[in-house]
Design a protein around this motif. Structure first.
Motif, short mmCIF file in Angstrom:
data_model
loop_
_atom_site.label_atom_id
_atom_site.label_comp_id
_atom_site.label_asym_id
_atom_site.label_seq_id
_atom_site.Cartn_x
_atom_site.Cartn_y
_atom_site.Cartn_z
N LYS A 1 0.17 4.24 -0.24
CA LYS A 1 -0.43 5.45 0.36
C LYS A 1 -0.13 6.66 -0.54
O LYS A 1 -0.12 6.50 -1.77
N ALA B 1 -0.15 -0.34 15.26
CA ALA B 1 1.05 -0.96 14.65
C ALA B 1 1.37 -0.37 13.28
O ALA B 1 2.36 -0.73 12.67
N ILE B 2 0.51 0.54 12.79
CA ILE B 2 0.71 1.07 11.45
C ILE B 2 1.72 2.21 11.47
O ILE B 2 1.50 3.22 12.14
N GLY B 3 2.81 2.03 10.77
CA GLY B 3 3.82 3.08 10.62
C GLY B 3 4.54 3.43 11.91
O GLY B 3 5.23 4.44 11.99
N LEU C 1 -0.36 -6.83 4.28
CA LEU C 1 -0.63 -5.54 3.64
C LEU C 1 0.42 -4.60 4.21
O LEU C 1 0.49 -4.38 5.41
N VAL C 2 1.27 -4.11 3.32
CA VAL C 2 2.53 -3.49 3.75
C VAL C 2 2.60 -2.04 3.28
O VAL C 2 2.43 -1.77 2.09
N GLY C 3 2.86 -1.15 4.20
CA GLY C 3 3.05 0.26 3.84
C GLY C 3 4.51 0.54 3.56
O GLY C 3 5.02 0.28 2.47
N GLY C 4 5.22 1.05 4.56
CA GLY C 4 6.59 1.53 4.39
C GLY C 4 7.52 0.57 3.66
O GLY C 4 8.25 0.99 2.74
N ASN D 1 0.88 -1.17 0.00
CA ASN D 1 0.00 0.00 0.00
C ASN D 1 0.91 1.22 0.00
O ASN D 1 1.49 1.56 1.03
N GLY E 1 0.83 -3.87 9.44
CA GLY E 1 1.29 -3.02 10.55
C GLY E 1 2.76 -3.30 10.81
O GLY E 1 3.11 -4.28 11.45
N SER E 2 3.62 -2.44 10.21
CA SER E 2 5.08 -2.56 10.38
C SER E 2 5.62 -3.93 9.95
O SER E 2 6.54 -4.45 10.58
N VAL E 3 5.05 -4.47 8.89
CA VAL E 3 5.61 -5.71 8.33
C VAL E 3 6.86 -5.37 7.53
O VAL E 3 6.89 -4.40 6.78
N GLU F 1 -6.82 4.67 7.90
CA GLU F 1 -6.56 6.09 7.60
C GLU F 1 -7.77 6.72 6.92
O GLU F 1 -8.09 7.89 7.15
N GLU G 1 -5.34 -5.00 10.45
CA GLU G 1 -4.28 -4.02 10.68
C GLU G 1 -4.54 -3.29 12.00
O GLU G 1 -5.33 -2.32 12.03
N HIS H 1 -9.56 1.20 4.90
CA HIS H 1 -8.28 1.37 5.61
C HIS H 1 -8.50 2.32 6.79
O HIS H 1 -9.28 3.26 6.71
O1 LIG Z 1 -1.20 0.71 6.80
C1 LIG Z 1 -0.47 -0.19 6.43
C2 LIG Z 1 -0.74 -0.90 5.16
O2 LIG Z 1 -2.03 -0.65 4.71
C3 LIG Z 1 0.73 -0.59 7.20
O3 LIG Z 1 1.68 0.39 7.06
P1 LIG Z 1 3.18 0.11 7.59
O4 LIG Z 1 3.62 -1.19 6.97
O5 LIG Z 1 3.98 1.29 7.12
O6 LIG Z 1 3.08 0.01 9.08
#
Ligand SMILES: O=C(CO)COP(=O)(O)O
Length: 252
Positions: A11, A171-173, A232-235, A9, A212-214, A97, A167, A95
Motif C-alpha cells: 500500500k 477483514a482488511i487491516g 494477499l497480505v497488507g500489514g 501489498n 484480510g489480516s493474514v 481501497e 478480500e 483492490h
Molecule cells: O488489503 C489487504 C491486502 O491487499 C489486506 O491487508 P491486511 O493484511 O493489512 O489486513
C-alpha cells in the motif's frame, strides 16, 4: 496441484530506503526451491529499483494499480506498457481501497485485466464484500458479480494464469480474519463461477488467494483449505521476518 502465491501489498507505506533495505534483507533468506511464488507489490515510485534488486533471487515485483490505456493524456497515471517496460510481473487490480476511494469500477477492472494480459503482466484481481453485505447474506452474490465482470471477454487459457484475491473488506487491516472455513467457502464459490464461465480445467488451475489480516499465526490454517492457494497480505508483509515466515509457511 496449484503452487501457492504469497503477495505482499505494501500500500502507501515505506520510504525508498526502507523498501530497498527490505529487499536486501530478504535476498539471502527467501526459499530457493520452486514451491511458492513470492511477490511484493510496492509503491510505483520504487518499482524499477526493486525489479533490479530482485532480478537475481526468487521474488517477483508487482504494482498496486495501473491505467488501462498504454499511453495518453492521463496525468499522474501509469500504463501497462510502462510497467512491462521495467519488467514488472504482477499488478493488483480492483483492490477494495481503490474501489472505495478512487472510483475503480467493475468496468475499469475488466479493462485493466485486458490491458495487463496484453502487456504480459499477471493480474491479481480483487473482490470482496462489506460487513453489511456479509450480514445480509449477500457475500457470494457480491463476489460472483465482481468476478463475472472482471473476467468478461477472456478465454479459459487466459483466465487459468490469472490470480484472484478474495478480500472481505471488513477483514482488511482490522485484525479480524474470516474463519478459514468461511474464506474457503467463498473461494470455492469463486472457483465455481470460474467453472461455469469457462471450464473445470480452468477452475482447477486458477489460483485464489485470501486476504484480510493474514499473519504468520493464521496462514497455515487458511492454506490447509482446499480452495485457498495463497494470501494477499497488507500489514504483515511490511516486516521482513513476518513476510519470510508467511512465504516459508506456504511451502511447509
Ligand atoms: O488489503 C489487504 C491486502 O491487499 C489486506 O491487508 P491486511 O493484511 O493489512 O489486513
Amino acid at each position: 496441484m496449484r503452487k501457492p502465491i504469497i503477495a505482499g501489498n505494501w500500500k502507501m507505506y515505506k520510504t525508498f530506503d526502507e523498501a530497498t533495505q527490505f529487499l536486501e534483507a530478504v535476498r539471502d533468506q527467501i526459499p530457493t526451491e520452486d514451491k511458492v511464488d513470492a511477490v511484493i507489490c510496492a509503491p510505483a515510485l520504487y518499482l524499477p529499483t526493486l525489479v533490479g534488486i530482485a532480478a537475481d533471487f526468487d521474488l517477483a515485483i508487482g504494482a498496486q494499480n495501473m491505467h488501462y490505456e498504454n499511453e495518453g493524456a492521463f496525468t499522474g497515471e501509469i500504463s501497462p506498457a510502462q510497467l512491462s517496460s521495467i519488467n514488472v510481473d504482477y499488478v493488483i487490480l480492483g483492490h477494495s481501497e481503490r474501489r472505495e476511494y478512487f472510483n475503480e469500477t467493475d468496468e475499469t477492472v475488466n479493462k485493466k485485466v485486458a490491458a495487463a494480459l496484453t502487456a504480459g503482466i499477471v493480474p491479481i484481481i480483487c473482490c470482496g464484500e462489506t460487513l453489511e453485505e456479509r450480514e445480509s447474506g449477500k457475500t457470494e452474490q457480491k463476489v460472483s458479480g465482481q468476478i463475472k465482470a472482471a473476467l468478461n471477454g477472456f478465454t479459459a487459457e487466459q483466465v487459468e494464469h490469472m490470480v484472484i484475491a478474495y478480500e472481505p473488506i471488513w477483514a482488511i487491516g482490522t485484525g479480524k480474519t474470516a474463519t478459514a472455513d468461511d474464506a474457503n467457502q467463498v473461494c470455492g464459490a469463486i472457483r465455481n463461477v470460474v467453472e461455469q464461465l469457462f471450464n473445470k480445467d480452468c477452475a482447477e488451475k486458477v489460483r485464489i488467494q485470501y486476504g484480510g489480516s493474514v499473519k504468520p499465526e493464521n496462514i497455515e490454517e487458511l492454506l490447509s483449505k482446499e480452495h485457498i492457494d495463497g494470501a494477499l497480505v497488507g500489514g504483515a508483509s511490511l516486516q521482513v521476518d513476518s513476510f519470510l515466515a508467511l512465504v516459508n509457511k506456504a511451502i511447509s
